[in-house]
Design a protein around this motif. Structure first.
Motif, short mmCIF file in Angstrom:
data_model
loop_
_atom_site.label_atom_id
_atom_site.label_comp_id
_atom_site.label_asym_id
_atom_site.label_seq_id
_atom_site.Cartn_x
_atom_site.Cartn_y
_atom_site.Cartn_z
N SER A 53 0.84 -1.19 0.00
CA SER A 53 0.00 0.00 0.00
C SER A 53 0.88 1.24 0.00
N GLY A 54 0.24 2.40 -0.15
CA GLY A 54 0.98 3.66 -0.17
C GLY A 54 0.93 4.32 -1.53
N GLU A 55 1.17 5.62 -1.55
CA GLU A 55 1.05 6.41 -2.78
C GLU A 55 1.96 5.94 -3.90
N ASP A 56 3.13 5.43 -3.55
CA ASP A 56 4.12 5.08 -4.58
C ASP A 56 4.09 3.60 -4.96
N ARG A 57 3.07 2.86 -4.51
CA ARG A 57 3.11 1.40 -4.64
C ARG A 57 3.31 0.92 -6.09
N LEU A 58 2.58 1.52 -7.03
CA LEU A 58 2.67 1.03 -8.41
C LEU A 58 3.96 1.46 -9.08
N SER A 59 4.36 2.71 -8.90
CA SER A 59 5.61 3.17 -9.51
C SER A 59 6.81 2.44 -8.91
N TRP A 60 6.74 2.13 -7.62
CA TRP A 60 7.82 1.41 -6.95
C TRP A 60 7.90 -0.03 -7.42
N LEU A 61 6.76 -0.72 -7.46
CA LEU A 61 6.76 -2.10 -7.94
C LEU A 61 7.19 -2.18 -9.39
N HIS A 62 6.88 -1.16 -10.15
CA HIS A 62 7.27 -1.13 -11.56
C HIS A 62 8.79 -1.24 -11.72
N LEU A 63 9.53 -0.72 -10.76
CA LEU A 63 10.99 -0.76 -10.82
C LEU A 63 11.55 -2.13 -10.47
N LEU A 64 10.76 -2.95 -9.78
CA LEU A 64 11.25 -4.22 -9.25
C LEU A 64 10.76 -5.43 -10.03
N LEU A 65 9.61 -5.31 -10.65
CA LEU A 65 8.97 -6.45 -11.29
C LEU A 65 9.23 -6.49 -12.79
N THR A 66 9.04 -7.67 -13.36
CA THR A 66 9.21 -7.83 -14.81
C THR A 66 8.00 -7.31 -15.58
N GLN A 67 6.91 -7.02 -14.89
CA GLN A 67 5.68 -6.58 -15.54
C GLN A 67 5.54 -5.06 -15.50
N HIS A 68 4.82 -4.51 -16.48
CA HIS A 68 4.54 -3.08 -16.53
C HIS A 68 3.33 -2.81 -15.63
N VAL A 69 3.56 -2.19 -14.48
CA VAL A 69 2.47 -1.99 -13.52
C VAL A 69 2.32 -0.53 -13.08
N SER A 70 3.08 0.36 -13.64
CA SER A 70 3.04 1.75 -13.16
C SER A 70 1.68 2.39 -13.37
N GLU A 71 0.96 1.97 -14.40
CA GLU A 71 -0.39 2.49 -14.64
C GLU A 71 -1.44 1.37 -14.57
N LEU A 72 -1.19 0.37 -13.75
CA LEU A 72 -2.11 -0.76 -13.66
C LEU A 72 -3.48 -0.29 -13.18
N PRO A 73 -4.53 -0.47 -13.99
CA PRO A 73 -5.87 -0.03 -13.57
C PRO A 73 -6.37 -0.83 -12.38
N ALA A 74 -7.14 -0.20 -11.53
CA ALA A 74 -7.73 -0.89 -10.40
C ALA A 74 -8.62 -2.01 -10.91
N GLY A 75 -8.47 -3.18 -10.32
CA GLY A 75 -9.28 -4.33 -10.67
C GLY A 75 -8.74 -5.18 -11.80
N GLU A 76 -7.67 -4.74 -12.46
CA GLU A 76 -7.11 -5.52 -13.57
C GLU A 76 -6.03 -6.46 -13.06
N ALA A 77 -6.21 -7.74 -13.34
CA ALA A 77 -5.27 -8.75 -12.88
C ALA A 77 -4.04 -8.80 -13.77
N THR A 78 -2.91 -9.13 -13.17
CA THR A 78 -1.69 -9.38 -13.94
C THR A 78 -0.83 -10.33 -13.15
N GLU A 79 0.26 -10.75 -13.74
CA GLU A 79 1.24 -11.57 -13.04
C GLU A 79 2.62 -11.04 -13.36
N ALA A 80 3.56 -11.29 -12.46
CA ALA A 80 4.89 -10.71 -12.61
C ALA A 80 5.91 -11.60 -11.92
N LEU A 81 7.17 -11.40 -12.30
CA LEU A 81 8.27 -12.16 -11.72
C LEU A 81 9.25 -11.20 -11.07
#
Length: 321
Positions: A53-81
């Motif tokens: 959780s937190g304001e930076d959660r998506l932009s932060w995870l985007h830096l760590l994960l193999t998936q593009h999640v910086s603009e992940l819409p609410a409710g949209e499922a994805t998977e990442a490594l």
């Protein structure tokens, strides 16, 4: 964490990494057919649940994960490594963002190492990482299910069904209202049918995403830097992975399935021929019979008949050589 649903009639406990939930409830093929028809549910409450959780959660995870999640819409499922510095797979996350929090379920017992890594990478980012495994249980509703989801429950919806992050205290009441329950073996049979890899089953210490067909589904090729990206880009642009995932139709006359790790050889070379791969998951499917996923060397001919131990096997290509 032992599921209370192991007290349901006919429940037989799963073993190994899946210990804590039911392997089946007395009728494996009936349970598979129910899931294939879009009825029932699967208790996956042994899986780890991690939230960010937190304001930076998506932009932060985007830096760590193999998936593009910086603009992940609410409710949209994805998977990442999450990869090692050398591009080997370390973690697989199945994600959804509810608008304020990213929810992920992961392989049983891997959440501690995942959280330790995430905590080490927080730096100045406004994020909070939490282990919610003790409070929430993952429950799977198959594709086509018309079961109503309890109000307020976070849902991760994919082509294969819906994963619910259900309050663990509600697990027994949910089962009473949404049965019949199907065991993990039925869920795994459908996973193998759909050629879906699983961390710790189709992976070992040197697996890279290209070998399992995770490019595109869990690895986004048009995003910024993340650990292991150099290997991903090099293999994608300049080479081929050393191994590839295949789907095997096994000789149905054999009483026993080849266990994971069973060595594969080319049938024409006989049981003493060179090893060209190994079985990763084997199951009995209600329509296809005994089938398996396996990793083979990239240069194995796609039409070669194989031996899994002493069991004859015909291969279907999952990852192109």
């Amino acid at each position: 964490m032992k599921s209370p649903l192991l007290s349901l009639p006919g429940a037989v406990p799963a073993e190994g990494v899946d210990e804590g939930v039911a392997a089946h409830y007395g009728d494996l093929f009936r349970e598979q057919r129910a899931l294939a028809d879009g009825t029932g549910f699967v208790d996956l409450s042994h899986r780890g649940v991690v939230t960010v959780s937190g304001e930076d959660r998506l932009s932060w995870l985007h830096l760590l994960l193999t998936q593009h999640v910086s603009e992940l819409p609410a409710g949209e499922a994805t998977e990442a490594l999450i990869l090692s510095a050398h591009g080997h797979i370390e973690h697989a996350l199945y994600l959804v963002d509810d608008g304020t929090t990213v929810w992920a379920h992961v392989e049983p017992g891997t959440q501690d190492a995942l959280i330790a890594y995430l905590e080490s990478m927080k730096f100045f980012y406004r994020v909070e990482v939490a282990d919610r495994t003790a409070d929430f249980a993952v429950v799977h509703l198959p594709a086509g299910s018309i079961a109503e989801v309890p109000e307020g429950v976070v849902v991760r919806e994919t082509a294969y069904g819906r994963d619910l992050f259900l309050p663990r205290a509600d697990l027994e009441s949910f089962a009473a209202e949404h049965g019949p329950a199907a065991g993990l073996l039925a869920y795994e049979a459908l996973r193998v049918e759909h050629h879906r890899p699983r961390l710790g089953f189709e992976t070992d210490h040197r697996t890279i995403p290209h070998e399992l067909g995770w490019i595109g589904t869990a690895v986004h090729l048009q995003k910024g830097c993340y650990r292991g990206q150099e290997t991903v880009a090099r293999v994608q642009n300049l080479g081929k992975p050393p191994r590839r995932l295949v789907f095997l139709h096994l000789d149905g006359s054999e009483v026993h399935l080849p266990v994971p790790g069973t060595e594969l050889r080319i049938a024409d070379e006989g049981p003493d021929g060179r090893k060209i791969g190994f079985v990763t998951t084997s199951v009995r499917h209600h329509e296809l019979g005994p089938v398996a996923l396996a990793l083979v060397k990239r240069n194995v001919p796609t039409d070669a008949r194989l031996l899994a131990g002493e069991t004859a096997a015909a291969q279907e290509t999952v990852v192109q050589p």
